[in-house]
Design an enzyme around this catalytic site. Structure first.
Site, mmCIF file in Angstrom:
data_model
loop_
_atom_site.group_PDB
_atom_site.id
_atom_site.type_symbol
_atom_site.label_atom_id
_atom_site.label_comp_id
_atom_site.label_asym_id
_atom_site.label_seq_id
_atom_site.Cartn_x
_atom_site.Cartn_y
_atom_site.Cartn_z
ATOM 1 N N SER A 298 0.802 -1.202 0.000
ATOM 2 C CA SER A 298 0.000 0.000 0.000
ATOM 3 C C SER A 298 0.847 1.270 0.000
ATOM 4 O O SER A 298 1.494 1.584 -0.985
ATOM 5 C CB SER A 298 -0.948 -0.052 1.198
ATOM 6 O OG SER A 298 -1.954 0.901 1.093
ATOM 7 N N ASP A 309 10.114 5.218 -10.362
ATOM 8 C CA ASP A 309 9.746 5.773 -11.665
ATOM 9 C C ASP A 309 10.548 7.023 -12.006
ATOM 10 O O ASP A 309 10.852 7.280 -13.176
ATOM 11 C CB ASP A 309 8.253 6.091 -11.699
ATOM 12 C CG ASP A 309 7.402 4.850 -11.918
ATOM 13 O OD1 ASP A 309 7.984 3.749 -12.012
ATOM 14 O OD2 ASP A 309 6.160 4.976 -11.985
ATOM 15 N N LYS A 323 -0.832 -4.167 -3.311
ATOM 16 C CA LYS A 323 -2.123 -3.573 -2.963
ATOM 17 C C LYS A 323 -2.184 -2.167 -3.545
ATOM 18 O O LYS A 323 -1.555 -1.249 -3.045
ATOM 19 C CB LYS A 323 -2.315 -3.517 -1.458
ATOM 20 C CG LYS A 323 -3.656 -2.909 -1.094
ATOM 21 C CD LYS A 323 -3.819 -2.749 0.382
ATOM 22 C CE LYS A 323 -5.141 -2.066 0.652
ATOM 23 N NZ LYS A 323 -5.198 -0.697 0.090
#
Length: 463
Positions: A298, A309, A323
């Site tokens: 999460s 990224d 999740k």
């Protein structure tokens, strides 16, 4: 204003455990009921009356209605649920990260409540509670045999209220009684230490104390190491998640202005919120290695995904939990109870949903100990949970290659030794030396990687 969270994914196939502080959700526009819906409600009323009148044991209306609501929500996905008055209050305590208590980290051992460590500058520490102590009585009431949660609940209470605890300590014959006054305790979700010339920062959960703890850790490490500091290890292993705003804030700590951190999409792919970084990188551009494993879920995956990224950090370890859904906590009945409802999916800056998939590490490093791998083989991930939301980007399928099993819990940073242990050396010829401390192989590889990056940068600068 509606607050949102990414609730933790319990690794043993349990449900989420963290939630935001008090939230207020605007009243939703009710859709008109269709005639078929009225028929279904009549069916529910018929079943309800039959159970009330004919079940073998008497059941209250409140029990039946709460169970029906919870059943409706839990049938949707693993993270939607109903929070009754008590559970809602407990959730708010957890996400605030502070409560009235004594300041003792405890565990359960053979039915006894054992002290792991008293927290600094708390009533327990000032009274002399030590690691390894066993708590046997609270206000002269025996607690041996109670569950750990029941014992903890008895130790918590209003700030300023008094409590008497009885403890047993190794090498002390008589029980020790201590009178303590409860104080406001802030949970330490961030721990840190210097590993030679590298700053190690461990975040165990995302609550309201996380960002202040991270700021304090970075400042102390800079002060301690000065110009020798060559980088940071951010340990998110077995971090089950927590508050979305804290995950965004932690990511923002290491990203420059304007970088997208995470975005959300609701029903039908409707665009939701977009969170971007503010000016300033608190790490001053130094290299970062983020440690993750199958217990990183999460909010942990938001941080790892954002830093990965934007190529701000190297992700090392094993596949994360997967999740990628947002839960909104909506108070009900004047904030006495609440419902936790999955309202959106989240997406990393590259537009990737990690629901069921998780974050893939840049460098996969398994734990070294064979027994940890054996335990990890039993661990489940988001995609294994009943009714898990499908990943719409992947057509609802699992990855082609099964994810590597996640390691068991890493050693707790700065875990205190047990001063009550018998350390008298044996004089017999068969005496064996004490077992060495377990080596955290993944952390060792992260430290080696940062040292290598630093050496390469130094050589490049010299040339």
């Amino acid at each position: 204003m509606m607050s949102k969270l990414f609730s933790s994914a319990a690794i043993a196939a349990l449900l989420a455990f963290t939630a935001p502080a008090l939230v207020v959700s605007p009243a939703a526009a009710r859709q008109p009921l269709k005639s078929e819906t009225y028929k279904q409600l009549d069916l529910f009323a018929d079943v309800f009356e039959r159970v009330r009148s004919e079940y073998v044991e008497e059941v209250t209306d409140e029990q039946l209605i709460e169970a029906a609501i919870d059943g409706m929500l839990t049938s949707l996905d693993p993270h939607s649920s109903y929070l009754n008055k008590k559970n809602f209050a407990d959730m708010r305590v957890q996400t605030r990260g502070e409560f009235g208590g004594l300041g003792i980290e405890v565990t359960s051992e053979n039915g006894f409540v054992k002290v792991i460590s008293p927290m600094d500058e708390t009533p327990a520490a000032r009274a002399g509670v030590q690691p390894g102590d066993y708590i046997t009585h609270l206000n002269d009431e025996q607690i041996v045999g109670l569950s750990l949660n029941e014992a903890v609940e008895k130790m918590r209470g209003p700030v300023g209220s008094d409590i008497r605890i009885t403890i047993r300590r190794d090498n002390v014959a008589e029980p020790i009684q201590l009178n303590l006054t409860r104080a406001n305790i802030k949970v330490q979700s961030v721990r840190f230490r210097a590993e030679d010339n590298i700053g190690y920062i461990r975040i165990s959960s995302f609550n309201e104390q996380t960002q202040p703890g991270l700021d304090r850790a970075i400042a102390r490490l800079k002060e301690q190491l000065g110009p020798k500091l060559i980088g940071y290890v951010l340990d998110l292993r077995n971090n089950p998640g927590g508050l979305l705003d804290q995950a965004v804030s932690v990511s923002d700590t290491f990203l420059e202005k304007g970088r997208l951190i995470v975005s959300t999409r609701g029903r039908g792919g409707k665009e939701g919120d977009r969170y971007t970084a503010k000016p300033g990188d608190s790490a001053d551009g130094l290299p970062i290695v983020v440690l993750i494993n199958g217990g990183s879920a999460s909010a942990s995956e938001i941080v790892a995904g954002a830093l990965q990224d934007h190529k701000r950090a190297i992700i090392l370890g094993t596949q994360s939990f997967g999740k990628g859904s947002v839960q909104t906590v909506i108070p009900l009945q004047g904030q006495q109870s609440a419902m936790r409802l999955t309202t959106a999916r989240y997406y990393t800056p590259s537009g990737k949903s990690i629901q069921q998939l998780g974050i893939s590490p840049d460098i996969e490093v398994q734990p070294a100990k064979v027994e940890e791998l054996a335990q990890a083989a039993q661990r489940r991930r988001e995609a294994d949970l009943p009714n898990a939301l499908r990943n719409t980007d992947q057509g609802g399928t699992r990855p082609g290659t099964p994810a590597a099993p996640a390691p068991a819990s890493p050693p707790v940073p700065n875990a205190p030794a047990d001063p009550g242990a018998n350390v008298t050396p044996s004089t017999t010829p068969t005496a064996q030396p004490p077992a060495p401390e377990p080596v955290d192989y993944q952390l060792s590889r992260a430290l080696d990687l940062l040292r290598g990056v630093a050496l390469f940068s130094q050589a490049k600068h010299t040339n």
